[in-house]
Design an enzyme around this catalytic site. Sequence first.
Site, PDB file in Angstrom:
ATOM      1  NE  ARG A   1      -1.622  -2.300   2.756  1.00  0.00           N
ATOM      2  CZ  ARG A   1      -1.783  -3.558   2.376  1.00  0.00           C
ATOM      3  NH1 ARG A   1      -2.854  -3.906   1.743  1.00  0.00           N
ATOM      4  NH2 ARG A   1      -0.876  -4.477   2.616  1.00  0.00           N
ATOM      5  CB  THR A   2       3.474   2.577   2.258  1.00  0.00           C
ATOM      6  OG1 THR A   2       2.698   2.239   3.409  1.00  0.00           O
ATOM      7  CG2 THR A   2       4.138   3.928   2.483  1.00  0.00           C
TER       8      THR A   2
ATOM      9  CE  LYS B   1      29.789  -1.992  -4.259  1.00  0.00           C
ATOM     10  NZ  LYS B   1      28.852  -1.060  -4.841  1.00  0.00           N
TER      11      LYS B   1
ATOM     12  NE  ARG C   1       7.171   0.915   4.777  1.00  0.00           N
ATOM     13  CZ  ARG C   1       5.976   0.324   4.823  1.00  0.00           C
ATOM     14  NH1 ARG C   1       5.846  -0.961   4.568  1.00  0.00           N
ATOM     15  NH2 ARG C   1       4.899   1.032   5.107  1.00  0.00           N
TER      16      ARG C   1
ATOM     17  CG  HIS D   1       3.639   4.236   8.535  1.00  0.00           C
ATOM     18  ND1 HIS D   1       3.857   4.925   7.355  1.00  0.00           N
ATOM     19  CD2 HIS D   1       3.126   3.033   8.178  1.00  0.00           C
ATOM     20  CE1 HIS D   1       3.477   4.151   6.343  1.00  0.00           C
ATOM     21  NE2 HIS D   1       3.038   3.009   6.803  1.00  0.00           N
TER      22      HIS D   1
HETATM   23  C1  NCD Z   1       1.687  -0.876   8.136  1.00  0.00           C
HETATM   24  C2  NCD Z   1       3.186  -0.675   8.268  1.00  0.00           C
HETATM   25  O1  NCD Z   1       3.946  -0.962   7.343  1.00  0.00           O
HETATM   26  O2  NCD Z   1       3.562  -0.234   9.344  1.00  0.00           O
HETATM   27  N1  NCD Z   1       1.282  -1.118   6.811  1.00  0.00           N
HETATM   28  C3  NCD Z   1       1.084  -0.070   5.976  1.00  0.00           C
HETATM   29  O3  NCD Z   1       1.955   0.741   5.745  1.00  0.00           O
HETATM   30  N2  NCD Z   1      -0.146   0.066   5.475  1.00  0.00           N
HETATM   31  C4  NCD Z   1       1.151  -1.879   9.092  1.00  0.00           C
HETATM   32  C5  NCD Z   1       1.613  -3.298   8.965  1.00  0.00           C
HETATM   33  O4  NCD Z   1       2.473  -3.655   8.174  1.00  0.00           O
HETATM   34  O5  NCD Z   1       1.076  -4.111   9.727  1.00  0.00           O
END
Ligand code: NCD
Length: 304
Positions: A51-52, A82, A103, A131
């Site tokens: 999703r993100t 590396k 991320r 997040h």
């Molecule tokens: C969440 C995350 O990555 O923290 N997912 C997301 O970004 N929608 C929650 C999760 O992975 O459980």
Amino acid sequence: MKHFINTEDMTRADLDELLALSEKVAANPEKYAEALKGKVVATIFFEPSTRTRLSFESAILRTGAGLISTENANESSSAGKKSETIEDTVRMLSGYADAIVMRHPANDSATKAVSVSTVPILNGGSGSFAHPTQSLLDAFTIKRARGSLDNVKIAFCGDLKLGRTANSLIKLLSKYDGTQVWALSTPGMELTPDVVDFMKKAKIPYTVCKSFEDIPQNVDAIYQTRFQKERVTDGMVVQDSSLVITPKVMQRFSAVTLVMHPLPRVDEICTTFDSDPRAIYFEQAHNGVPTRMAVLLKLLGGDK
Ligand code: NCD
């Protein structure tokens, strides 16, 4: 606002502005289709994401910006090959892109990125620390449903220790008046002392629950979360969770209590609940596009 790193450092005015822009984008996406034409945005993900990453990439393309992307940066970038540092990776990417979405499993990754970046950093999740764009889309979802972010009553459920979504959203809601929090965690997966401390300082009333019956029937939202098994370290004792949301569990809650989840879901919300009008999690995920467009527009000057 130069970067988008965590919800704690934002002001209510920043958030209100981003939420208002998200509404404008959602109402009229075509208007922004070329707003960031000529810009290039990089997405670099060191942890899995559906999703993100994809909603960010959709947002990038829907604002007319170009995209460079590495989906599994641990393997496909020099950082994996590396052990290149976050700082070196970001220094280099700053020369390739006008903004970087990152991320990373390390809690301090976004702060390290900001310390060397010459372009905006958008934190797509940093360890169990933050997040912020998830929290923005969560807030957008709550605001749309109930009209305001003041006096929100919210119950967080599941793995509240290793997850980053609950603590990020609590910090966002602390910018608004009258927030109240209930927590029903899997045993051993309680909110960490720093988050409890944060709520104390922010004067957010906080109640620990033992079962769904301890959550008031009229809460605005129950925010369910997944057990973050990828973050379990040696020696950590974890018990199975019986905190599953089912149509029966939800019988006692009000007709407007939203059931939220950042997704992915494993089995903590029964699929038989999906058709209930209170099951808002897929709409919540879709809200990732206008809200992430708004953040990009704000940071790259396409909101004018
Ligand atoms: C969440 C995350 O990555 O923290 N997912 C997301 O970004 N929608 C929650 C999760 O992975 O459980």
